[in-house]
Write an enzyme that holds these catalytic residues in place. Structure first.
Site, short mmCIF file in Angstrom:
data_model
loop_
_atom_site.label_atom_id
_atom_site.label_comp_id
_atom_site.label_asym_id
_atom_site.label_seq_id
_atom_site.Cartn_x
_atom_site.Cartn_y
_atom_site.Cartn_z
N SER A 149 0.86 -1.19 0.00
CA SER A 149 0.00 0.00 0.00
C SER A 149 0.89 1.23 0.00
O SER A 149 2.01 1.20 0.54
CB SER A 149 -0.89 0.03 1.24
OG SER A 149 -1.52 1.29 1.39
N TYR A 163 -1.89 -1.09 10.25
CA TYR A 163 -1.96 -1.21 8.78
C TYR A 163 -0.72 -0.59 8.14
O TYR A 163 -0.04 -1.21 7.32
CB TYR A 163 -3.22 -0.53 8.26
CG TYR A 163 -3.40 -0.64 6.77
CD1 TYR A 163 -3.89 -1.81 6.20
CD2 TYR A 163 -3.07 0.42 5.93
CE1 TYR A 163 -4.04 -1.92 4.82
CE2 TYR A 163 -3.22 0.32 4.56
CZ TYR A 163 -3.71 -0.85 4.01
OH TYR A 163 -3.86 -0.97 2.65
#
Length: 257
Positions: A149, A163
């Protein structure tokens, strides 16, 4: 130089975790259209089966439901795949989770769930499938593609601590695994997506116009954007990309500073 087959995946087998929706589904459809046999895995069996049925209109797509966040789940998925294939050409580690909470209240459950799925699972699933990947690497390279990401590259203002850490860790893990596996003709790389419409990225899905204003290119990512990046890395075209992470985000990473 014959470039006619440079992006072809004809005859190749591919396993995509988190393949029932979002980015995983985008990649699955792209691989199918390039001629691959695709196996998709997801925790929710009903959704996984339904997506595989829909994608079977394009090509060979099989549902292998499972939970890769545990070592037991990893072994079950490998065993299920071995019922269909003796070798594996392409592994896409896409299954992921996110968790947001204020710093002072961030729970251990929100740490463990996210890190187990986003960071531990790609390592142990790849480890378990390495014999099948090794066996596939004959006249072509086998490929492992981690879906990271942009939040592992630059800082998102949202409080998604586990995350962001897991995706940054995955980007570095990609480098370490690539060095180990390249001599065995297994090329490991990663994709760092920006804003793509998905259940995980509800902002991009439900507020595309607003999100697009923060993206230099002026729009969120499309299925073609994600499929194109994954096809490049999975095919002969991407053979010399080893250990690197391809940022696919319309420029937003650099706009963040």
């Amino acid at each position: 130089m014959d470039t006619s087959q440079m992006f072809s995946l004809k005859g190749r087998s591919a396993l995509i975790t988190g393949g029932s929706r979002g980015i995983g589904r985008m990649i699955a459809e792209g691989f199918l259209r390039q001629g691959a046999r695709v196996y998709i895995s997801a925790r929710k069996a009903e959704a996984c089966d339904a997506t595989a049925k829909e994608l079977s209109a394009i090509g060979h797509c099989v549902s292998l439901p499972g939970d890769v966040s545990t070592l037991e789940g990893v072994q079950q998925l490998v065993a299920a795949l071995q019922q269909h294939e003796q070798t594996l050409d392409i592994l896409v580690n896409n299954a992921g989770a996110a968790w947001g909470a204020p710093y002072d209240e961030f729970p251990e459950s929100g740490w463990d769930k996210v890190v187990d799925l986003n960071l531990k699972a790609p390592f142990f699933l790849t480890q378990a499938l390495t014999p099948m990947l090794r066996a596939a690497a004959t006249d072509h390279l086998a490929k492992v593609i981690h879906i990271a990401s942009i939040d592992g590259v630059s800082v998102n203002p949202q409080e998604t601590y586990s995350y962001a850490a897991s995706k940054a860790g995955l980007i570095h893990l990609t480098r370490r695994m690539a060095l180990k596996l390249a001599p065995e003709r297994i090329a490991v790389s990663a994709i760092a997506p920006g804003a793509f419409a998905s259940t995980m990225n509800k902002d991009a899905r439900d507020h595309a116009d607003e999100v697009s204003r923060r993206i230099p290119l002026g729009r969120i990512g499309t299925p073609e954007d994600m499929a194109g990046a994954a096809i490049f890395l999975a095919s002969r075209a991407g053979d010399y990309v080893v250990g690197s992470t391809l940022i696919v985000d319309g420029g937003v990473t650099w706009a963040r500073g």
